[in-house]
Design an enzyme around this catalytic site. Structure first.
Site, PDB file in Angstrom:
ATOM      1  CB  CYS A  76      -0.922  -0.009   1.214  1.00 47.25           C
ATOM      2  SG  CYS A  76      -1.941   1.474   1.345  1.00 47.25           S
ATOM      3  CB  CYS A 225      -4.779   3.144  -5.271  1.00 47.97           C
ATOM      4  SG  CYS A 225      -3.842   1.599  -5.106  1.00 47.97           S
TER       5      CYS A 225
END
Length: 326
Positions: A76, A225
Site C-alpha cells: 500500500c 491508491c
C-alpha cells in the site's frame, strides 16, 4: 481494552494506524475483525484500510495493511508513506526502512509537495511484469498493452505486480461507472485472476502529467491508491509515453503525488512522493467480540495539517483545470 490509534491519509486514501512496535496486541483473527469494524464508514471511525506498525528483524519497522473486507494487502503505497512518517517521528530521524509482506522499502522525508504539507517518499522496489507474480491464468509471460476480451471490449491492459496485483489501462476519458463495472467483474473472474486484482484507469493530461483513478481489490473506488498511481506511472513510461527516470505528476481525487519510474537490468522500481497527513489521534475502548460497542475518545485533532492539505487540494484542482484533457 483501551487502544490509542491515529487517523492518517495519503492523497485522501485514509487509514487507521495502530502501533504494535513494542508488543503484538492482536491475533490474526482479531485483525480481520478490527479491520472490518474500524473501516466501516457507517461506524464510529471509517477508513480505506487498517495499518499496523510492528517491529522487524529485517528493517526499522514493519507495515501490515488490512482492507475493509478483512483481507491483507501485499503493498500500500499511500499507507507506506504514513507508516514511514510515523516511524520517522517515533525514531527522530528522516529516513527509515520498512518491511512489507514482500520486501523492504525505504521511506524518507521529502521536500514539501506543497507549503506546509508533510511529504514523504516511498520506494516501491518489488515490482514484476511476470503474470505468474500477479497472478493471471494465462500462458503468456506478460500482459503489456493487450486486450482482455473476457474483461472488457475496446480497452487494452498492462499487468504489473507492485507486488500487489494491478491492471492499468490508458484511456481517453475516465468514467467511474465503467471503472466500477470492470473492477467488480475482474474480482469476480477468479478463473482469470485467482487472487483478485486492482484496476486503474490512467488519463494523459499533459506530457509529464497523468490522472489516475483506481478500483481497489477489497475496497472499491477510492480517492487514490499509491501503488496504483505508481503502477500507472510505470506503465506510462513502459509504453513509451514518457522516459524513465524523470518525475511525473500524478493527479487523483485526493490531490497529487510525484512518481519517478526507473529500470535497471530489467528490474523496475518507482519512487512515490506525496503527503502523509495526520488527521487526529483517538483512544478507543472496546472488548471482543462486541467491538461495535466501542467508545471513542478524541485526544488531538491536527487542525493545521488538515488545513494545509485542503490548500493542496485547491491547488491541484486549479492545475487540473488549466490542462487540456485529451
Amino acid at each position: 481494552m483501551k487502544l490509542p490509534l491515529w487517523k492518517c491519509h495519503g492523497s485522501g486514501n485514509d487509514f487507521i494506524l495502530i502501533n504494535e512496535y513494542e508488543a503484538i496486541l492482536f491475533s490474526e483473527e482479531e485483525r480481520v475483525t478490527l479491520s472490518q469494524a474500524f473501516c466501516d464508514r457507517t461506524g464510529k471511525l471509517g477508513a480505506d484500510g487498517l495499518l499496523f506498525f510492528q517491529n522487524s528483524e529485517r528493517a526499522d519497522g514493519k507495515m501490515r495493511m488490512f482492507n475493509p473486507d478483512g483481507s491483507e494487502a501485499e503493498m500500500c503505497g499511500n499507507g507506506l508513506r504514513c507508516i514511514g512518517r510515523f516511524a520517522c517521528e517515533q525514531f527522530h530521524t528522516d529516513s527509515v526502512s520498512i518491511e512489507t509482506l514482500k520486501g523492504v522499502s525505504q521511506v524518507v522525508r521529502d521536500k514539501p509537495i506543497y507549503k506546509g504539507v508533510e511529504t514523504y517518499q516511498a520506494e516501491l522496489n518489488t515490482i514484476s511484469l511476470n503474470i505468474k507474480d500477479i497472478p493471471i491464468a494465462m500462458t503468456s509471460k506478460s500482459l503489456i498493452d493487450q486486450a482482455l476480451p473476457e474483461l472488457a471490449t475496446g480497452l487494452t491492459f498492462t499487468a504489473v505486480s507492485m507486488p500487489n496485483p494491478h491492471l492499468v489501462s490508458i484511456v481517453s476519458q475516465i468514467y467511474d461507472t465503467t471503472l466500477q463495472e470492470i473492477g467488480e467483474k475482474a474480482n469476480q473472474l477468479t478463473t482469470l485472476f485467482p487472487k483478485g486484482v486492482n484496476v486503474n484507469f490512467c488519463q494523459i493530461i499533459d506530457e509529464a502529467a497523468i490522472y489516475v483513478r483506481t478500483y481497489e481489490r477489497g475496497v472499491g473506488l477510492t480517492q487514490s491508491c499509491g501503488s496504483g498511481m505508481s503502477a500507472s506511472a510505470l506503465v506510462y513510461c513502459l509504453l513509451g509515453y514518457y522516459p524513465f527516470s524523470k518525475s511525473i505528476e500524478v493527479y487523483n481525487r485526493g490531490g497529487l503525488v510525484s512518481c519517478q519510474a526507473t529500470v535497471s537490468h530489467h528490474q523496475h522500481s518507482v519512487l512515490l512522493s506525496g503527503n502523509a497527513t495526520f488527521m487526529f489521534s483517538n483512544t478507543i475502548e472496546f472488548d471482543f467480540p462486541n467491538i461495535n460497542l466501542m467508545t471513542a475518545y478524541c485526544d488531538h485533532v491536527f487542525v493545521e495539517e488538515i488545513q494545509n492539505y485542503g490548500r493542496l487540494l485547491e491547488y491541484s484542482e486549479g492545475l487540473i483545470n488549466n490542462f487540456r484533457f485529451e
